[in-house]
Design a protein around this motif. Structure first.
Motif, short mmCIF file in Angstrom:
data_model
loop_
_atom_site.label_atom_id
_atom_site.label_comp_id
_atom_site.label_asym_id
_atom_site.label_seq_id
_atom_site.Cartn_x
_atom_site.Cartn_y
_atom_site.Cartn_z
N GLY A 66 37.23 47.55 37.33
CA GLY A 66 35.98 47.57 38.05
C GLY A 66 34.96 48.52 37.43
O GLY A 66 35.21 49.13 36.38
N GLN A 67 33.82 48.69 38.10
CA GLN A 67 32.74 49.50 37.56
C GLN A 67 33.11 50.96 37.42
O GLN A 67 32.62 51.66 36.53
N GLN A 68 33.99 51.45 38.30
CA GLN A 68 34.39 52.86 38.25
C GLN A 68 35.67 53.07 37.46
O GLN A 68 36.17 54.18 37.37
N ALA A 71 39.62 50.51 32.52
CA ALA A 71 40.61 49.58 31.98
C ALA A 71 39.95 48.24 31.63
O ALA A 71 39.12 47.73 32.39
N ASP A 72 40.33 47.69 30.50
CA ASP A 72 39.82 46.39 30.08
C ASP A 72 40.81 45.30 30.49
O ASP A 72 42.02 45.39 30.19
N ILE A 73 40.30 44.30 31.17
CA ILE A 73 41.18 43.26 31.71
C ILE A 73 41.94 42.54 30.62
O ILE A 73 43.17 42.35 30.71
N TRP A 74 41.27 42.16 29.56
CA TRP A 74 41.92 41.36 28.51
C TRP A 74 42.93 42.18 27.73
O TRP A 74 43.97 41.66 27.32
N THR A 75 42.64 43.47 27.54
CA THR A 75 43.62 44.34 26.90
C THR A 75 44.87 44.47 27.76
O THR A 75 46.00 44.44 27.26
N PHE A 76 44.65 44.59 29.06
CA PHE A 76 45.78 44.67 30.01
C PHE A 76 46.63 43.41 29.94
O PHE A 76 47.86 43.47 29.83
N CYS A 133 52.18 38.57 39.38
CA CYS A 133 51.77 39.90 39.87
C CYS A 133 50.84 40.57 38.86
O CYS A 133 49.84 41.20 39.23
N TYR A 134 51.18 40.45 37.58
CA TYR A 134 50.30 41.01 36.55
C TYR A 134 48.93 40.35 36.59
O TYR A 134 47.90 41.01 36.40
N LEU A 135 48.91 39.04 36.86
CA LEU A 135 47.65 38.30 36.86
C LEU A 135 46.69 38.83 37.93
O LEU A 135 45.47 38.92 37.69
N ILE A 136 47.21 39.17 39.09
CA ILE A 136 46.34 39.61 40.19
C ILE A 136 46.04 41.10 40.14
O ILE A 136 45.21 41.57 40.92
N THR A 137 46.66 41.83 39.22
CA THR A 137 46.47 43.28 39.17
C THR A 137 45.01 43.70 39.05
O THR A 137 44.56 44.60 39.78
N PRO A 138 44.20 43.12 38.16
CA PRO A 138 42.80 43.55 38.06
C PRO A 138 42.00 43.35 39.34
O PRO A 138 40.97 43.99 39.53
N LEU A 139 42.46 42.44 40.22
CA LEU A 139 41.75 42.20 41.47
C LEU A 139 41.97 43.31 42.49
O LEU A 139 41.12 43.52 43.37
N ILE A 140 43.08 44.03 42.37
CA ILE A 140 43.42 45.01 43.41
C ILE A 140 43.51 46.44 42.91
O ILE A 140 43.39 47.38 43.69
#
Length: 333
Positions: A66-68, A71-76, A133-140
């Motif tokens: 997120g903005q704060q 972490a980069d989603i694609w790197t994750f 679970c990894y897929l939804i991690t950036p959402l939460i």
């Protein structure tokens, strides 16, 4: 700083599944009643639930999106995929070659649709679940706690409604996603070793256990025996976490650790086995099949000894070697 208590959790959970629940099928191919008791299957759910909680906790602590967050989603996603998917593919092919899983369940697993449709691969059903679970991690996994909680609630409601409408969705998917979300939520605010007094931690675990049991009763449209297994699993997750916390306190938090050679070696062994735990889970079926092909004693006591004392240490060594070689290879790419 490495959180050694989670190494203990991984080792305990992996050892229970690999050396008891799954090995039981090879010792007694026709099955025995004790294996099918709800408490045995419930503790299997508990082990995987605790394993999943640890993954959510560590990733929720390490990555903030997120903005704060930085972490980069694609790197994750790249790191998570490289960490588990290639070995998962190899393991799936091996279990298909030895006729442990059929073609359709293997394909469903490899496509990561097995949590939603039948047939589901035996043993490896857990890997697509953790990948989702990894897929939804950036959402939460957000900076603010309220966004973690709100996102988790939305995801759980969606999965629960889908499970009610489409019974083919694996109940274990909802169970493990729940504990993954609990881990992600807990990461930034819940240090259950240093900041929370012993009495308070017991109260928290009791309340959370009650909430989980109520959640299971409300959302699982399944027969009673499965609900009992999930309830046992939910309680078992907290039992495992607190028991392993006590073990890790004895092993890692003692000021005399460095003065005890034996204790130091035990700590090193736990870290090594923890490192190889996921690989061991993915490949142990193939190693058990290979061991039986080499020698399959008819006496159950001899077979227990053969599998536990000889085969299982070999599996651990091979799993560590596989993971180490693989990590070295993909780090060079």
């Amino acid at each position: 700083m490495r959180e050694y208590r989670f190494d203990v959790v991984r080792v305990v959970c992996m050892t229970y599944i690999v050396t008891y629940i799954h090995l039981y099928e090879y010792i007694y191919p026709n099955g025995r009643m004790t294996f099918y008791l709800p408490i045995c299957i419930g503790m299997t759910h508990a082990c995987l639930g605790a394993f999943t909680f640890v993954s959510g906790y560590l990733l929720g602590k390490k990555y903030i999106f997120g903005q704060q967050g930085d972490a980069d989603i694609w790197t994750f996603y790249k790191k998570r995929i490289l960490r588990i998917v290639p070995l998962f593919i190899v393991s799936s092919i091996l279990l298909w070659l030895i006729d442990f899983n059929d073609s359709k369940s293997t394909l469903n697993g490899l496509l990561c649709v097995s949590p939603f449709i039948d047939p589901k691969p035996r043993t490896l059903y857990y890997i697509p679940i953790i990948l989702w679970c990894y897929l939804i991690t950036p959402l939460i996994s957000r900076h603010r706690l309220k966004w973690r909680i709100m996102g988790s609630l939305v995801i759980m409601v969606i999965i629960a409604i889908a499970r009610y409408l489409f019974p083919s969705i694996d109940s274990r998917f909802l169970f493990n996603v729940f504990f993954y979300l609990v881990g992600v939520i807990s990461a930034p605010c819940f240090n259950w070793r240093f900041n929370i007094p012993h009495g308070t931690s017991i109260k928290i675990s009791a309340v959370l256990t009650f909430v989980i049991i109520v959640t299971i009763v409300m959302y699982y449209s399944m027969q009673f025996s499965n609900a009992v297994q999930m309830a046992i699993g939910a309680m078992g997750v907290f039992v495992i976490l607190f028991v392993c916390e006590g073990i890790s306190s004895l092993l890692f938090d003692n000021s005399n650790v460095q003065q005890s050679v034996l204790k130091k070696r035990v700590c090193q062994l736990i870290s090594v086995v923890s490192y190889a735990s996921m690989t061991c889970y993915m490949f142990h079926r193939f190693f058990y099949w290979s061991a039986e092909s080499i020698w399959n004693p008819s006496d159950t006591s001899v077979k227990w000894f053969y599998m536990i004392v000889i085969v299982f240490p070999i599996i651990l060594v091979c799993s560590y070697a596989i993971q180490k070689v693989y990590d070295n290879l993909h780090q060079q790419t």
